[in-house]
Design an enzyme around this catalytic site. Structure first.
Site, PDB file in Angstrom:
ATOM      1  N   ARG A 226       0.843  -1.191   0.000  1.00 49.25           N
ATOM      2  CA  ARG A 226       0.000   0.000   0.000  1.00 49.25           C
ATOM      3  C   ARG A 226       0.880   1.244   0.000  1.00 49.25           C
ATOM      4  NH1 ARG A 226      -1.808   0.755   4.320  1.00 49.25           N
ATOM      5  NH2 ARG A 226      -1.294  -1.102   5.508  1.00 49.25           N
TER       6      ARG A 226
ATOM      7  N   TYR B 181      -1.474  -3.483  -6.833  1.00 49.92           N
ATOM      8  CA  TYR B 181      -1.335  -4.142  -5.527  1.00 49.92           C
ATOM      9  C   TYR B 181      -2.695  -4.198  -4.819  1.00 49.92           C
ATOM     10  CZ  TYR B 181      -0.419  -5.053  -0.669  1.00 49.92           C
ATOM     11  OH  TYR B 181      -0.477  -5.598   0.591  1.00 49.92           O
TER      12      TYR B 181
ATOM     13  N   LYS C 164      -9.738  -2.197   1.280  1.00 52.50           N
ATOM     14  CA  LYS C 164      -9.420  -1.049   2.135  1.00 52.50           C
ATOM     15  C   LYS C 164     -10.199   0.195   1.698  1.00 52.50           C
ATOM     16  CE  LYS C 164      -6.363  -3.505   4.294  1.00 52.50           C
ATOM     17  NZ  LYS C 164      -6.671  -4.027   5.631  1.00 52.50           N
TER      18      LYS C 164
ATOM     19  N   SER D  18      -1.664  -3.817  10.217  1.00 55.51           N
ATOM     20  CA  SER D  18      -1.320  -4.759   9.146  1.00 55.51           C
ATOM     21  C   SER D  18      -0.082  -5.577   9.526  1.00 55.51           C
ATOM     22  CB  SER D  18      -1.024  -3.990   7.860  1.00 55.51           C
ATOM     23  OG  SER D  18      -2.049  -3.071   7.624  1.00 55.51           O
TER      24      SER D  18
ATOM     25  N   CYS E  29       0.419  -7.873  11.751  1.00 48.87           N
ATOM     26  CA  CYS E  29       0.660  -8.090  13.189  1.00 48.87           C
ATOM     27  C   CYS E  29      -0.012  -9.365  13.656  1.00 48.87           C
ATOM     28  CB  CYS E  29       0.126  -6.917  14.012  1.00 48.87           C
ATOM     29  SG  CYS E  29       1.192  -5.477  13.941  1.00 48.87           S
TER      30      CYS E  29
ATOM     31  N   ASP F  35      -9.758  -9.638   8.666  1.00 46.08           N
ATOM     32  CA  ASP F  35      -9.236  -8.291   8.377  1.00 46.08           C
ATOM     33  C   ASP F  35     -10.230  -7.157   8.618  1.00 46.08           C
ATOM     34  OD1 ASP F  35      -7.044  -6.702   7.485  1.00 46.08           O
ATOM     35  OD2 ASP F  35      -8.013  -6.422   5.556  1.00 46.08           O
TER      36      ASP F  35
ATOM     37  N   ARG G  84       1.873 -12.246  -0.878  1.00 49.77           N
ATOM     38  CA  ARG G  84       0.516 -12.514  -0.396  1.00 49.77           C
ATOM     39  C   ARG G  84      -0.091 -13.758  -1.030  1.00 49.77           C
ATOM     40  NH1 ARG G  84      -1.980  -8.560   3.236  1.00 49.77           N
ATOM     41  NH2 ARG G  84      -0.395  -6.952   3.472  1.00 49.77           N
TER      42      ARG G  84
HETATM   43  C1  OXD Z   1      -3.334  -4.602   5.179  1.00 55.11           C
HETATM   44  C2  OXD Z   1      -3.980  -5.771   4.548  1.00 55.11           C
HETATM   45  O1  OXD Z   1      -2.386  -4.030   4.604  1.00 55.11           O
HETATM   46  O2  OXD Z   1      -4.899  -6.328   5.163  1.00 55.11           O
HETATM   47  O3  OXD Z   1      -3.780  -4.219   6.276  1.00 55.11           O
HETATM   48  O4  OXD Z   1      -3.613  -6.142   3.428  1.00 55.11           O
HETATM   49 MN    MN Z   2      -5.500  -5.270   6.925  1.00 56.67          MN
END
Ligand code: OXD
Ligand code: MN
Length: 596
Positions: free
Chosen positions: A76, A204, A213, A255, A257, A284, A378
């Protein structure tokens, strides 16, 4: 407008917008996605032919693909993400702002003719379970088949969304063009007042899969403020106790974590034998509404996982490993000699003699000069394939939330687990959450930053108003969830983690569940109510009481310093910081001065 376009869908406003986008981007080839398995197959076939995807080992990873992104487009881009509210003040100090008119003037030339000779995919998608009163429709227009395919995994996409939209339903508009991926011409722009997203110059996930998001957090947070609900960067998990009763947790973590790992947690054997079990509702994003019964109910608006690959292994997250064995798109991972995906942490050492790294270079497996997989590589996989998925994942009404978790990556100061004294104190803990930065976003890694409610990069309006919204929700929820703060990442003086993490984290959840029932003890500290070592179920846990004590310790002196840093953080919000949070800060100072 050609007749064929006016009849594109049954929704007049959608047809008009499709035509406008076609005219702006210069395409003559428009494809409306229906979300079928045949469509996904033909999209992936075409991408293989065009060199955008590579098929992986069809025997061990059926219908799985590798996508290598442009090396400049791997995360991001918070610097190039804008909230374009009419009034600059409404974006607040934590967002980048451009005026809606200036943004459109800047971006229109980037979209103009961007799809000449290309297919324009129209991707209708539903955020939320089919039939849910809380689900919402979005439509993404994109020139990227990778985005169209990924949206089919991450959302309930196609016909089902058009059915929910009907002939005059509301939807969030998202226009995405890939262009040449030049970072200098990359913009991720949100127009909350128009429920509109324009994204250009990135493929991305977090920048280009606009349901995630951009809609489900940035636009939805503004909708939620207006409509009296909450759109949060939270996992959802179900804890079943030995009596068979279920407790639902929503958890906000920045993110990378461990949200996906916690959501898919496997209970250690000793506790599983006692009857404890964890199942996954989401990893998420959560949309939370006050139910008729006075509790807070949550849905997961997504249908898939866009998870961080490195560190995911049969030891750390066997459910994720099982989920990605089929029908998965891997982005920027490495590939083994047997054409299987690999990333750092999947196995202790890379398999075989050679690997192809995420940039496509074949390197000896012994080469340690650089990671083989990109650190933010990912997997994009259907949630329905997760062995731990809860039957409630698809429940239209969602799940009732008994507790909210907050947490970040903190090497010091913050204890393993603490309970907020009440809702307002919990909002304070959320407002001051801090975490060391990770590879999920461009920029320096490992730097401590305040990330309120893990929403710093995702709140679609002024964060001071967002805190006020949280405080006001406390008054609106007759039976509010308890709020807890956790920190799995505390270290000792040698830099070693004090707490083993992963499956053992369920021990903190068990303490919370006992606490909710009034069965578990706690000590009042400057930070909140913290369990004594004796209140944590340590059956089968290989950890000394000293280390657990150190993980749970609260030092009033450290919290005096923390309060100074919170003061600086709060100063950013000026007079839009709710006075209640100043009161909470004063109370923290008072507790640390009195040595608790
Ligand atoms: C983030 C994701 O960056 O969930 O938080 O991809
Ligand atoms: Mn996220």
């Amino acid at each position: 407008m050609p007749d064929s376009l006016t009849a594109f869908t049954d929704h007049h406003a959608l047809n008009r917008w499709i035509a406008e986008c076609a005219e702006l981007t210069g395409t003559t080839d428009i494809y409306l996605c229906d979300g079928s398995a045949e469509e996904a197959e033909s999209l992936s076939k075409k991408m293989v032919t065009d060199g955008i995807l590579e098929p992986l080992n069809a025997e061990t990873f059926p219908n799985c693909f590798l996508h290598r992104s442009d090396p400049r487009d791997v995360a991001r881009v918070e610097d190039r993400t804008f909230i374009c509210s009419p009034d600059e003040g409404d974006a607040g100090p934590t967002n980048h702002w451009m005026s809606p008119d200036a943004t459109k003037a800047l971006l229109r030339p980037l979209f103009a003719s961007s799809m000449v000779g290309k297919t324009m995919y129209v991707v209708p998608y539903l955020m939320g379970p089919v039939g849910s009163p809380f689900a919402k429709v979005g439509v993404e227009i994109t020139d990227s088949p990778y985005v169209a395919l990924s949206m089919g995994i991450m959302t309930r996409m196609g016909r089902v969304a058009l059915d929910a939209l009907g002939t005059n339903g509301e939807f969030v508009l998202g226009l995405h063009a890939t262009n040449d991926l030049d970072p200098a011409n990359r913009y991720i722009c949100h127009f909350p007042a128009e429920r509109l997203i324009w994204s250009v110059g990135s493929n991305y996930g977090g920048n280009a899969l606009l349901g995630k998001k951009c809609f489900a957090l940035r636009i939805a947070s503004a909708m939620a403020r207006d409509e009296g609900w909450m759109a949060e960067h939270m996992l959802l998990l179900e804890l079943t106790d030995p009596e068979g009763e279920k407790t639902y947790f929503a958890g906000a973590f920045p993110s990378a974590c461990g949200k996906t790992n916690l959501a898919m947690l496997v209970v250690p054997d000793a506790l599983a034998a006692q009857g404890w079990r964890v199942r996954t509702v989401g990893d998420d994003i959560a949309w939370l509404h006050v139910g008729a019964d006075g509790r807070l109910w949550a849905i997961n608006p997504e249908a898939g996982f866009f998870g961080v690959a490195p560190g995911t292994s049969p030891k750390t997250n066997p459910n994720a490993v099982a989920t990605v064995q089929s029908n998965t798109v891997f982005t920027n991972v490495a590939v083994t000699e047997t054409n299987e995906p690999w990333w750092e942490g999947l196995t202790d050492t890379p398999p075989g003699e050679f690997l192809t790294d995420w940039r496509g270079n074949v390197r000896p497996a012994s080469d340690t000069s650089a990671p083989f997989a990109q650190p933010n590589s990912r997997f994009t996989a259907p949630a329905s394939q997760c062995p731990s998925i809860s039957p409630e994942f698809d429940a239209p009404g969602g799940v009732p939330i008994a507790a909210i978790l907050l947490g970040g990556r903190r090497r010091d100061t913050v204890p393993l687990v603490a309970e907020a004294f009440d809702w307002n104190h919990g909002v304070f803990l959320g407002a001051v959450m801090a975490s060391e930065t990770t590879a999920a976003a461009e920029g320096a890694k490992g730097v401590l930053r305040r990330d309120p409610f893990a929403m710093l990069p995702f709140c679609g309006y002024h964060m001071g108003d967002y805190f006020a919204h949280w405080l006001s929700m406390g008054k609106r929820i007759p039976t509010p969830p308890a709020i807890f703060h956790v920190n799995w990442f505390r270290r000792d003086a040698d830099g070693k983690f004090l707490w083993p993490g992963f499956g053992e984290n369920v021990r903190a959840l068990i303490w919370m569940r006992e606490r909710l029932r009034g069965n578990a003890g706690a000590n009042t500290t400057a930070f909140g109510n913290v369990p004594p070592v004796s209140a944590i179920n340590t059956d089968g846990l290989n950890l000394t009481a000293e280390r657990l004590e150190a993980a749970l310790a609260v030092s009033p002196g450290e919290f005096a310093a923390e309060a100074d840093s919170i003061e600086t953080h709060f100063a950013r919000f000026g007079d839009r910081l709710p006075p209640e949070l100043r009161k909470q800060l004063a109370a923290l100072r008072g507790r640390s001065a009195s040595g608790v």
